[in-house]
Design an enzyme around this catalytic site. Sequence first.
Site, PDB file in Angstrom:
ATOM      1  N   GLY A  63     -54.414 -21.475   9.989  1.00 61.60           N
ATOM      2  CA  GLY A  63     -54.465 -22.295   8.773  1.00 61.60           C
ATOM      3  C   GLY A  63     -55.818 -22.967   8.627  1.00 61.60           C
ATOM      4  O   GLY A  63     -55.940 -24.088   8.144  1.00 61.60           O
ATOM      5  N   ASP A  94     -57.276 -17.540   8.904  1.00 54.95           N
ATOM      6  CA  ASP A  94     -56.390 -17.866   7.785  1.00 54.95           C
ATOM      7  C   ASP A  94     -55.967 -16.556   7.133  1.00 54.95           C
ATOM      8  O   ASP A  94     -56.425 -15.472   7.536  1.00 54.95           O
ATOM      9  CB  ASP A  94     -57.117 -18.789   6.772  1.00 54.95           C
ATOM     10  CG  ASP A  94     -56.135 -19.690   6.022  1.00 54.95           C
ATOM     11  OD1 ASP A  94     -56.307 -20.918   6.039  1.00 54.95           O
ATOM     12  OD2 ASP A  94     -55.159 -19.144   5.449  1.00 54.95           O
ATOM     13  N   TYR A 144     -40.937 -30.515   4.522  1.00 58.58           N
ATOM     14  CA  TYR A 144     -42.148 -30.699   5.338  1.00 58.58           C
ATOM     15  C   TYR A 144     -41.833 -31.596   6.533  1.00 58.58           C
ATOM     16  O   TYR A 144     -42.096 -31.242   7.688  1.00 58.58           O
ATOM     17  CB  TYR A 144     -43.228 -31.329   4.466  1.00 58.58           C
ATOM     18  CG  TYR A 144     -44.483 -31.759   5.148  1.00 58.58           C
ATOM     19  CD1 TYR A 144     -44.886 -33.098   5.123  1.00 58.58           C
ATOM     20  CD2 TYR A 144     -45.314 -30.845   5.792  1.00 58.58           C
ATOM     21  CE1 TYR A 144     -46.064 -33.500   5.722  1.00 58.58           C
ATOM     22  CE2 TYR A 144     -46.492 -31.248   6.389  1.00 58.58           C
ATOM     23  CZ  TYR A 144     -46.862 -32.578   6.346  1.00 58.58           C
ATOM     24  OH  TYR A 144     -48.040 -32.978   6.937  1.00 58.58           O
ATOM     25  N   ILE A 183     -54.902 -38.107   5.621  1.00 64.94           N
ATOM     26  CA  ILE A 183     -56.281 -37.899   6.078  1.00 64.94           C
ATOM     27  C   ILE A 183     -57.215 -37.841   4.875  1.00 64.94           C
ATOM     28  O   ILE A 183     -56.952 -37.113   3.906  1.00 64.94           O
ATOM     29  CB  ILE A 183     -56.399 -36.612   6.910  1.00 64.94           C
ATOM     30  CG1 ILE A 183     -55.444 -36.676   8.108  1.00 64.94           C
ATOM     31  CG2 ILE A 183     -57.851 -36.408   7.376  1.00 64.94           C
ATOM     32  CD1 ILE A 183     -55.615 -37.883   9.032  1.00 64.94           C
TER      33      ILE A 183
HETATM   34  C1  VAH Z   1     -49.165 -35.010   2.855  1.00 62.98           C
HETATM   35  N1  VAH Z   1     -51.503 -35.254   3.504  1.00 62.98           N
HETATM   36  O1  VAH Z   1     -49.373 -35.940   2.069  1.00 62.98           O
HETATM   37  C2  VAH Z   1     -50.202 -34.801   3.957  1.00 62.98           C
HETATM   38  C3  VAH Z   1     -49.848 -35.606   5.161  1.00 62.98           C
HETATM   39  C4  VAH Z   1     -49.435 -37.829   6.009  1.00 62.98           C
HETATM   40  C5  VAH Z   1     -49.304 -36.971   4.849  1.00 62.98           C
HETATM   41  O2  VAH Z   1     -49.024 -34.936   6.024  1.00 62.98           O
HETATM   42  O3  VAH Z   1     -48.188 -34.294   2.798  1.00 62.98           O
END
Ligand code: VAH
Length: 374
Positions: A63, A89, A196, A226
């Site tokens: 990735g 990737d 997720y 991030i």
């Molecule tokens: C998201 N940037 O917003 C990612 C992250 C901490 C959030 O895993 O899904």
Amino acid sequence: MPVLRALSKVVKQTLLGSPGCSCQPLTVAVRNISFSPRQVTSDASFHSVSFSETDHPKVLITGGLGQLGVGLAKMLRKKFGKNNVILSDIRKPPSSVFHSGPFIYSDILDYKNLREIVVNNRITWLFHYSALLSAVGEANVALARSVNITGLHNILDIAAEHGLRLFVPSTIGAFGPTSPRNPTPDLCVQRPRTIYGVSKVHAELMGEYYHHRYGLDFRCLRYPGIISADSMPGGGTTDYAVQIFHDAIKSGKFECNLRPDTRLPMMYIDDCLRATLEVMEAPVDTLSMRTYNINAMSFTPEELAQELQKQMPELEVTYDVDHVRQAIADSWPMNFDDSNARKEWGWKHDYDLPELIQTMLNYLSSETRVARAN
Ligand code: VAH
């Protein structure tokens, strides 16, 4: 110590003599005794393993074209040598990435392809970044389940089979509305409400199972949102905190898709990548756990806008709430307790909000100047 690991230890010590074996490169054919569920049917298969202490890790990043992979490769290549870090990737890389070091195609859903890459390149460390993030995962649950869960299973089996040191990122998204939110400790209730988050809790639990059952050197950090200047996030809930900088520079206007009072843990990319390397290099006896929270700062869109407007008073910020992202953000931690990471392997962040703002504006302003000059 589980039987298999004890056996593995005996096999290695017998072959290598005392535990403090010499630093001379030593390659032996180690009888691989079912370190991975997929090896259970075959009574043995041989693979050569390098025990040299002097070799650098041979790294594969999956990735690699997401928000973090290119920066991670750049940092690791500085430390371990350009040709020891392979970025991969399923998409074609931009030419700047393609010419910065080894890049190959890798599809984590293709177990055979992945296994060949690990064997043919003698990979010893694997950073697994392939995943659908929070918001984009809710828009395609089947694909998120396949990439984030089935893909992870392939990675775990290959890492266990070939004795890799494996890093898999987790996230603030691995917690849910019934978790303590301010602060959120390492160990507490985890009932996330996104595919997720569910897939990342699964990754944490499966990685720890493979560590205890097969001796896999699995290491995992729960990342905050991030923030990066030279790479864009891909479909997350915290993406607003990156987009605001680009829009502020480009147009002086930003429309935020979260409510002004939505507090979330955030971190500058350089801190994130350094933490990732530090936990991968941490001596194994300093780690009491395999999964750690890491934290740097926590802010709301309103606080971010106000801090940015100190440097750009003309910036206009408006709000048009995306209810999917807002519901996700409202279920996530507001602040992370990362005291175990700080105590056990010396984690500390460098970037607070003022430093973040300055660094992002310096980079993006210079980028804009260069773009205008060309
Ligand atoms: C998201 N940037 O917003 C990612 C992250 C901490 C959030 O895993 O899904």
